[in-house]
Scaffold this active site. Structure first.
Site, PDB file in Angstrom:
ATOM      1  N   GLU A 117      -0.288  13.899  -3.860  1.00 49.60           N
ATOM      2  CA  GLU A 117      -0.631  14.579  -2.620  1.00 49.60           C
ATOM      3  C   GLU A 117      -0.233  16.038  -2.792  1.00 49.60           C
ATOM      4  O   GLU A 117       0.870  16.345  -3.250  1.00 49.60           O
ATOM      5  CB  GLU A 117       0.099  13.977  -1.421  1.00 49.60           C
ATOM      6  CG  GLU A 117      -0.268  14.667  -0.124  1.00 49.60           C
ATOM      7  CD  GLU A 117       0.256  13.966   1.116  1.00 49.60           C
ATOM      8  OE1 GLU A 117      -0.080  14.429   2.214  1.00 49.60           O
ATOM      9  OE2 GLU A 117       0.993  12.969   0.993  1.00 49.60           O
ATOM     10  N   ASP A 165       6.887   7.355   3.076  1.00 54.98           N
ATOM     11  CA  ASP A 165       6.593   8.009   1.795  1.00 54.98           C
ATOM     12  C   ASP A 165       5.868   7.051   0.847  1.00 54.98           C
ATOM     13  O   ASP A 165       4.955   7.456   0.123  1.00 54.98           O
ATOM     14  CB  ASP A 165       7.886   8.507   1.142  1.00 54.98           C
ATOM     15  CG  ASP A 165       8.703   9.346   2.093  1.00 54.98           C
ATOM     16  OD1 ASP A 165       8.568  10.582   2.062  1.00 54.98           O
ATOM     17  OD2 ASP A 165       9.457   8.765   2.893  1.00 54.98           O
ATOM     18  N   ASP A 213       3.646  10.610  -3.642  1.00 53.06           N
ATOM     19  CA  ASP A 213       3.923  11.483  -2.500  1.00 53.06           C
ATOM     20  C   ASP A 213       5.161  12.275  -2.904  1.00 53.06           C
ATOM     21  O   ASP A 213       6.273  11.753  -2.870  1.00 53.06           O
ATOM     22  CB  ASP A 213       4.177  10.655  -1.236  1.00 53.06           C
ATOM     23  CG  ASP A 213       4.485  11.524  -0.032  1.00 53.06           C
ATOM     24  OD1 ASP A 213       3.963  12.647   0.052  1.00 53.06           O
ATOM     25  OD2 ASP A 213       5.267  11.076   0.836  1.00 53.06           O
TER      26      ASP A 213
END
Length: 164
Positions: free
Chosen positions: A67, A140, A7
């Site tokens: 992501e 996260d 992330d």
């Protein structure tokens, strides 16, 4: 297959390491790389790069799933986070990892089965799938686990999400 889920971020980079073998998924580790907003940008980027390299060296993943970034308004934040993402990608490239990226919608669809699921639904599903006692923290890290799960669930079609 061992997957490093990322992330991306500058203040907090979520990461996870998942193993997928014989239809079994095992979480080896998840966590965050954090940098201080008081540090100079080059120092923060260098620290992220070094920490990413340590994680990759320790766990030797095959694939890295990111992501995809999405920004609505704040251009300054977008530029800084994009610089950090570039460093995160570079650390993977330098270690010869295959790179993939997924949109938030793809991740939610793969993990929950509904592309408009909220963050809590994704976290609860991650907890259930991996048989965790609690939801991974911080958010996260939980997001990074979801990214890696998305990659595993779509591994038959992963070539469609290979970074180009």
């Amino acid at each position: 297959m061992r997957v490093l889920g990322i992330d991306p971020g500058i203040a907090i980079v979520g990461y996870s390491i998942l193993d997928y073998d014989n239809n079994k998924i095992k979480c080896l580790e998840y966590g965050c790389i954090t940098t201080s907003s008081k540090s100079a940008l080059p120092d923060r980027l260098s620290f992220i790069y070094q920490e990413m390299n340590k994680i990759i060296d320790e766990f030797q993943p095959d694939d890295c799933a990111f992501e995809e970034l999405f920004f609505n308004k704040n251009v300054k934040t977008a530029i800084t986070v994009s610089q950090a993402r570039g460093v995160e990608i570079l650390s993977c490239i330098n270690k010869d990892l295959r790179l993939y990226e997924y949109t938030p919608l793809q991740i939610k669809q793969a993990v929950v089965g509904y592309g408009r699921a909220d963050k809590r639904q994704v976290q609860e599903t991650v907890k259930t799938i991996l048989k965790f006692n609690e939801i991974p923290k911080p958010d996260d890290a939980a997001d990074a686990v979801a990214v890696a799960l998305c990659h595993i669930f779509g591994s038959k079609f992963k070539y469609l999400n290979e970074m180009k």
